[in-house]
Design an enzyme around this catalytic site. Structure first.
Site, PDB file in Angstrom:
ATOM      1  N   SER A 192      15.369   6.670   6.072  1.00 11.25           N
ATOM      2  CA  SER A 192      14.099   5.971   6.253  1.00 11.25           C
ATOM      3  C   SER A 192      13.699   5.331   4.931  1.00 11.25           C
ATOM      4  CB  SER A 192      13.029   6.960   6.695  1.00 11.25           C
ATOM      5  OG  SER A 192      12.725   7.814   5.608  1.00 11.25           O
ATOM      6  N   LYS A 193      12.576   4.632   4.954  1.00  8.60           N
ATOM      7  CA  LYS A 193      12.117   3.893   3.770  1.00  8.60           C
ATOM      8  C   LYS A 193      12.062   4.770   2.524  1.00  8.60           C
ATOM      9  CE  LYS A 193      10.022  -0.250   5.407  1.00  8.60           C
ATOM     10  NZ  LYS A 193       9.296  -0.260   6.682  1.00  8.60           N
ATOM     11  N   ARG A 194      11.782   6.043   2.748  1.00  5.85           N
ATOM     12  CA  ARG A 194      11.751   7.003   1.653  1.00  5.85           C
ATOM     13  C   ARG A 194      13.054   6.988   0.837  1.00  5.85           C
ATOM     14  NH1 ARG A 194      12.370  12.215   2.489  1.00  5.85           N
ATOM     15  NH2 ARG A 194      12.842  11.947   4.676  1.00  5.85           N
ATOM     16  N   HIS A 195      14.157   6.702   1.517  1.00  8.33           N
ATOM     17  CA  HIS A 195      15.457   6.721   0.848  1.00  8.33           C
ATOM     18  C   HIS A 195      15.777   5.400   0.151  1.00  8.33           C
ATOM     19  CE1 HIS A 195      15.950   9.792   4.104  1.00  8.33           C
ATOM     20  NE2 HIS A 195      16.487  10.460   3.115  1.00  8.33           N
ATOM     21  N   GLY A 196      14.941   4.384   0.348  1.00  6.25           N
ATOM     22  CA  GLY A 196      15.219   3.075  -0.261  1.00  6.25           C
ATOM     23  C   GLY A 196      15.364   2.034   0.831  1.00  6.25           C
TER      24      GLY A 196
END
Ligand code: GLU
Length: 491
Positions: free
Chosen positions: A254-258
């Site tokens: 998800s966006k958390r990972h980039g």
């Protein structure tokens, strides 16, 4: 004879597509090309509230960028169109009405308020949530009364209360669901729009889909689909669910990972060849060692049997490594063309535009070993372009040299270099090595001070090549600037 393979990618146009969705499309495409079948693009746009402007374009752009051409779809047409679900509403309505007529579905008039109260009650009692089937056995009079009151019903499927629904997934194997865990789900909403389950079944049948390939998140939908298939008397397709992509923490990417959308990866400067190769290998392998494979090799060797049930791990280090390999496989011309827009976008704004293409072509051989993405190039190579360097005086006198020695070295270098004719790699080396001897310092010391003077960095591509590309005029100007920086620093 078995039927020709027909697979579909069925995205909902709700935003920039997640790299995981595009990976699903890739498996569809690869499988279709491997078997000589057809790859169909179907847009599942019946959820009006979630539809986003530009999403369809982003889906098509992602597929095209990866080279996943579709044989049938919204823009190219085909024998089983239209390929937008919003243009097929009549088909879903007809299927729902048929199921009502034959007693496999029914009209439900329950209000959203009643359903919400029911949900809360079930929650308080710690019961499984789900519709309590209150409209399942309305008498014709009761129905007529609701109709007369102007309530527009939904259509619910009459799910069997006992027994099991099972299927064989080509990756996950046998999957069994207890029917009593499923409720009488809605198939058609009161506004006439279908829910995903109904539309998916109707279309997969109408479009003669043979294999449904998608991520494991959809496994729980399959029993509902199978119940509808059975009630309609249709043969279900083969199911191929694959694991979702996870990040280093094993949580869904998800966006958390980039970066998460394929277009984000494109915009960072990963090549389509890399993404194709890399994404295929998250979940499929040729053997236990082969990493770099062309699209043709992948298509030729692909098999569902070698798709994994676990370990769909997104390894960014591996992605960077692989992109580096593909970058180095490009010709100088090709890489320069690809780098230009990235340099243009990411080099400091004060650098004059348009950039000189021929200059970029000279720089490319010096930097390509050191970049993993096209975006990296600007930060790595900006010193080739800037007009004025900011010299760090302490770096100029590094390496066991005092400021006096560094100054003398730079002044002699300036003088010697200004008389050079060719200013190419060999001439620079043949001039600068003896100069170090004359100055009584080590060649390494001279090169180090010259490196900082001409680039303002202590790590660069090989010095002589770098200076040759920078050119005589730029080098002399920079050396002069370094001399005055050192003079000021000493005063
Ligand atoms: N529209 C669904 C999605 O957004 C399709 C799921 C399926 O492949 O059946 O992914």
């Amino acid at each position: 004879m078995t039927e020709p393979v027909r697979v579909r990618f069925a995205p909902s146009p709700t935003g920039k597509p997640h790299v995981g969705n595009i990976r699903t499309a890739m498996y569809d495409w690869i499988f279709a090309r491997h078997t000589g079948g057809k790859f169909i693009l179907r847009i599942e746009d019946t959820d009006v509230a979630r539809k986003k402007e530009g999403a369809l374009e982003a889906i098509m752009e992602s597929l095209k960028w990866l080279g996943l051409d579709w044989d049938e779809g919204p823009d190219v047409g085909g024998d089983y169109g239209p390929y937008f679900q919003s243009q097929r509403l009549e088909l879903y309505k007809a299927a729902a009405e048929r199921l009502v007529a034959q007693g496999d579905a029914y009209y439900c008039y329950c209000s959203p308020e009643r359903l919400e109260a029911l949900r809360k009650e079930q929650e308080a009692r710690k019961q499984l949530s789900g519709y309590d089937r209150s409209c399942r056995n309305l008498s014709p009079q009761e129905r007529a009364a609701k109709e007369a009151a102007g309530i527009r019903p939904v259509v619910r499927f009459k799910t069997p209360e006992q027994g099991q629904t099972s299927f064989h997934d080509l990756i996950y194997g046998d999957v069994v669901f207890e029917n009593n865990t499923l409720d009488d789900f809605v198939m058609l909403k009161s506004d006439g729009y279908p829910v995903y389950h109904l539309a998916s079944v109707v279309d997969d049948h109408a479009m003669k889909i043979t294999h449904v390939i998608r991520d494991e998140g959809w496994i729980s939908s399959v029993p509902r689909h199978l119940l509808i298939y059975k009630a309609l008397g249709y043969e279900p397709p083969q199911y191929v669910h694959h694991p979702v992509i996870v990040g280093a923490d094993r949580a869904k990417l998800s966006k958390r990972h980039g970066a998460v959308s394929l277009l984000d990866f494109r915009d960072i400067g990963y090549l389509p060849e890399t993404m194709f190769n890399f994404l295929t290998l998250i979940g499929w392998s040729l053997d236990d060692k082969t990493e770099i494979m062309t699209r043709e090799q992948i298509v030729k060797n692909f098999s569902i049997e070698r798709m994994g049930k676990t370990g769909a791990f997104f390894n960014t280090d591996k992605l960077d490594w692989m992109n580096g390999v593909y970058i180095r496989g490009l010709t100088v011309e090709d890489l320069s063309d690809k780098l230009l827009p990235f340099l243009d976008k990411y080099l400091p704004p004060e650098i004059k535009r348009p950039l000189d293409v021929n200059y970029v072509k000279q720089i490319v051989p010096l930097i390509r070993e050191r970049i993993n993405t096209l975006k990296d190039a600007a930060a790595y190579a900006d010193f080739f372009f800037v007009d004025k360097l900011e010299h760090d005086a302490s770096k100029l006198v590094d390496k066991k040299m005092d400021a006096e020695t560094a100054l003398t070295a730079l002044k002699s270098a300036e003088e010697t270099l200004s008389s050079l004719e060719n200013f190419d790699r060999d001439e620079l080396e043949n001039t600068l090595r003896p100069l170090a001897d004359d100055l009584g310092i080590k060649a390494g010391q001279l090169f180090s001070v010259l490196r900082v003077a001409t680039t303002a960095r202590d790590a660069t591509p090989p010095l002589f090549e770098t200076m040759a590309v920078l050119g005589k005029e730029r080098c002399l100007k920079r050396i002069k600037a370094a001399i005055s920086r050192l003079n000021n620093h000493r005063d």
